[in-house]
Design a protein around this motif. Structure first.
Motif, PDB file in Angstrom:
ATOM      1  N   ASP A  40       0.793  -1.229   0.000  1.00  0.00           N
ATOM      2  CA  ASP A  40       0.000   0.000   0.000  1.00  0.00           C
ATOM      3  C   ASP A  40       0.825   1.277   0.000  1.00  0.00           C
ATOM      4  O   ASP A  40       0.282   2.350  -0.258  1.00  0.00           O
ATOM      5  CB  ASP A  40      -0.914   0.047   1.233  1.00  0.00           C
ATOM      6  N   ILE A  41       2.105   1.198   0.277  1.00  0.00           N
ATOM      7  CA  ILE A  41       2.908   2.417   0.442  1.00  0.00           C
ATOM      8  C   ILE A  41       2.906   3.283  -0.823  1.00  0.00           C
ATOM      9  O   ILE A  41       2.904   4.507  -0.736  1.00  0.00           O
ATOM     10  CB  ILE A  41       4.354   2.107   0.918  1.00  0.00           C
ATOM     11  N   ASP A  42       2.853   2.660  -1.997  1.00  0.00           N
ATOM     12  CA  ASP A  42       2.818   3.428  -3.241  1.00  0.00           C
ATOM     13  C   ASP A  42       1.465   4.100  -3.467  1.00  0.00           C
ATOM     14  O   ASP A  42       1.357   5.008  -4.282  1.00  0.00           O
ATOM     15  CB  ASP A  42       3.162   2.548  -4.439  1.00  0.00           C
ATOM     16  N   GLU A  43       0.459   3.640  -2.756  1.00  0.00           N
ATOM     17  CA  GLU A  43      -0.890   4.200  -2.847  1.00  0.00           C
ATOM     18  C   GLU A  43      -1.247   4.981  -1.579  1.00  0.00           C
ATOM     19  O   GLU A  43      -2.409   5.065  -1.194  1.00  0.00           O
ATOM     20  CB  GLU A  43      -1.905   3.069  -3.073  1.00  0.00           C
ATOM     21  N   LEU A  44      -0.236   5.527  -0.914  1.00  0.00           N
ATOM     22  CA  LEU A  44      -0.423   6.205   0.366  1.00  0.00           C
ATOM     23  C   LEU A  44      -1.512   7.277   0.317  1.00  0.00           C
ATOM     24  O   LEU A  44      -2.380   7.331   1.188  1.00  0.00           O
ATOM     25  CB  LEU A  44       0.892   6.841   0.829  1.00  0.00           C
ATOM     26  N   TYR A  45      -1.477   8.128  -0.693  1.00  0.00           N
ATOM     27  CA  TYR A  45      -2.421   9.243  -0.746  1.00  0.00           C
ATOM     28  C   TYR A  45      -3.854   8.770  -0.943  1.00  0.00           C
ATOM     29  O   TYR A  45      -4.768   9.271  -0.285  1.00  0.00           O
ATOM     30  CB  TYR A  45      -2.020  10.250  -1.825  1.00  0.00           C
ATOM     31  N   ARG A  47      -5.149   5.498  -0.512  1.00  0.00           N
ATOM     32  CA  ARG A  47      -5.631   4.491   0.443  1.00  0.00           C
ATOM     33  C   ARG A  47      -5.547   4.900   1.907  1.00  0.00           C
ATOM     34  O   ARG A  47      -6.227   4.314   2.735  1.00  0.00           O
ATOM     35  CB  ARG A  47      -4.871   3.185   0.247  1.00  0.00           C
ATOM     36  N   HIS A  48      -4.725   5.879   2.228  1.00  0.00           N
ATOM     37  CA  HIS A  48      -4.564   6.262   3.634  1.00  0.00           C
ATOM     38  C   HIS A  48      -4.900   7.733   3.881  1.00  0.00           C
ATOM     39  O   HIS A  48      -5.708   8.040   4.755  1.00  0.00           O
ATOM     40  CB  HIS A  48      -3.145   5.933   4.120  1.00  0.00           C
ATOM     41  N   VAL A  49      -4.268   8.625   3.141  1.00  0.00           N
ATOM     42  CA  VAL A  49      -4.467  10.051   3.391  1.00  0.00           C
ATOM     43  C   VAL A  49      -5.884  10.477   2.995  1.00  0.00           C
ATOM     44  O   VAL A  49      -6.609  11.074   3.801  1.00  0.00           O
ATOM     45  CB  VAL A  49      -3.407  10.906   2.676  1.00  0.00           C
ATOM     46  N   LEU A  50      -6.293  10.173   1.791  1.00  0.00           N
ATOM     47  CA  LEU A  50      -7.622  10.575   1.335  1.00  0.00           C
ATOM     48  C   LEU A  50      -8.714   9.924   2.186  1.00  0.00           C
ATOM     49  O   LEU A  50      -9.688  10.585   2.553  1.00  0.00           O
ATOM     50  CB  LEU A  50      -7.817  10.229  -0.137  1.00  0.00           C
ATOM     51  N   HIS A  51      -8.553   8.661   2.520  1.00  0.00           N
ATOM     52  CA  HIS A  51      -9.530   7.994   3.392  1.00  0.00           C
ATOM     53  C   HIS A  51      -9.591   8.677   4.752  1.00  0.00           C
ATOM     54  O   HIS A  51     -10.668   8.815   5.341  1.00  0.00           O
ATOM     55  CB  HIS A  51      -9.191   6.517   3.548  1.00  0.00           C
ATOM     56  N   SER A  52      -8.448   9.094   5.260  1.00  0.00           N
ATOM     57  CA  SER A  52      -8.411   9.795   6.551  1.00  0.00           C
ATOM     58  C   SER A  52      -9.144  11.127   6.492  1.00  0.00           C
ATOM     59  O   SER A  52      -9.744  11.561   7.476  1.00  0.00           O
ATOM     60  CB  SER A  52      -6.964  10.046   6.980  1.00  0.00           C
ATOM     61  N   LEU A  53      -9.077  11.773   5.352  1.00  0.00           N
ATOM     62  CA  LEU A  53      -9.676  13.093   5.198  1.00  0.00           C
ATOM     63  C   LEU A  53     -11.158  13.048   4.828  1.00  0.00           C
ATOM     64  O   LEU A  53     -11.816  14.090   4.787  1.00  0.00           O
ATOM     65  CB  LEU A  53      -8.914  13.891   4.132  1.00  0.00           C
ATOM     66  N   ALA A  54     -11.686  11.870   4.589  1.00  0.00           N
ATOM     67  CA  ALA A  54     -13.080  11.748   4.154  1.00  0.00           C
ATOM     68  C   ALA A  54     -14.038  12.438   5.118  1.00  0.00           C
ATOM     69  O   ALA A  54     -15.004  13.086   4.689  1.00  0.00           O
ATOM     70  CB  ALA A  54     -13.455  10.279   3.978  1.00  0.00           C
TER      71      ALA A  54
END
Length: 118
Positions: A40-45, A47-54
């Motif tokens: 997932d590290i290559d999809e950080l924004y 899978r992690h950042v954007l989901h966090s900002l939802a």
């Protein structure tokens, strides 16, 4: 990073810089301590950042609000939300000490004075 700008076009220069800095920071820490799935590290924004900002698409935290992120892991959603809401205090908690070490280092590197990790 472009996906963050797409959904949050009103970022300040400091916020944009902080979000841009997340990828190299987490890539470096992930090489030492497995904080995020290696696939997932290559999809950080996305899978992690954007989901966090939802949540920010529906809730605007009032300045001075205190937010508790229990089970923060590597700092999600707390770190991205702390970048987006610099006037809000975030307390990130996890039972895994090495993850809190990463969260603390990332918050310090980004100059997030509104984050406390424990």
């Amino acid at each position: 990073m472009e996906i963050i700008k797409k959904y949050f076009p009103g970022l300040t220069e400091n916020q944009a810089k902080a979000f841009k800095h997340l990828q190299p920071l987490y890539t470096e820490w992930n090489a030492r301590i497995n904080v995020i799935s290696r696939k997932d590290i290559d999809e950080l924004y996305e899978r992690h950042v954007l989901h966090s900002l939802a949540i920010a698409r529906f809730i605007r935290f009032t300045p001075g609000t205190a937010v508790l992120d229990v089970g923060t892991g590597g700092g999600f959603p707390g770190i991205p939300l702390a970048i987006l809401f610099p006037e809000v205090n975030f307390h990130l908690v996890d039972s895994i000490g090495k993850k809190i070490k990463v969260v603390t280092a990332v918050a310090e590197e980004l100059g997030l004075n509104n984050v406390r990790a424990e």
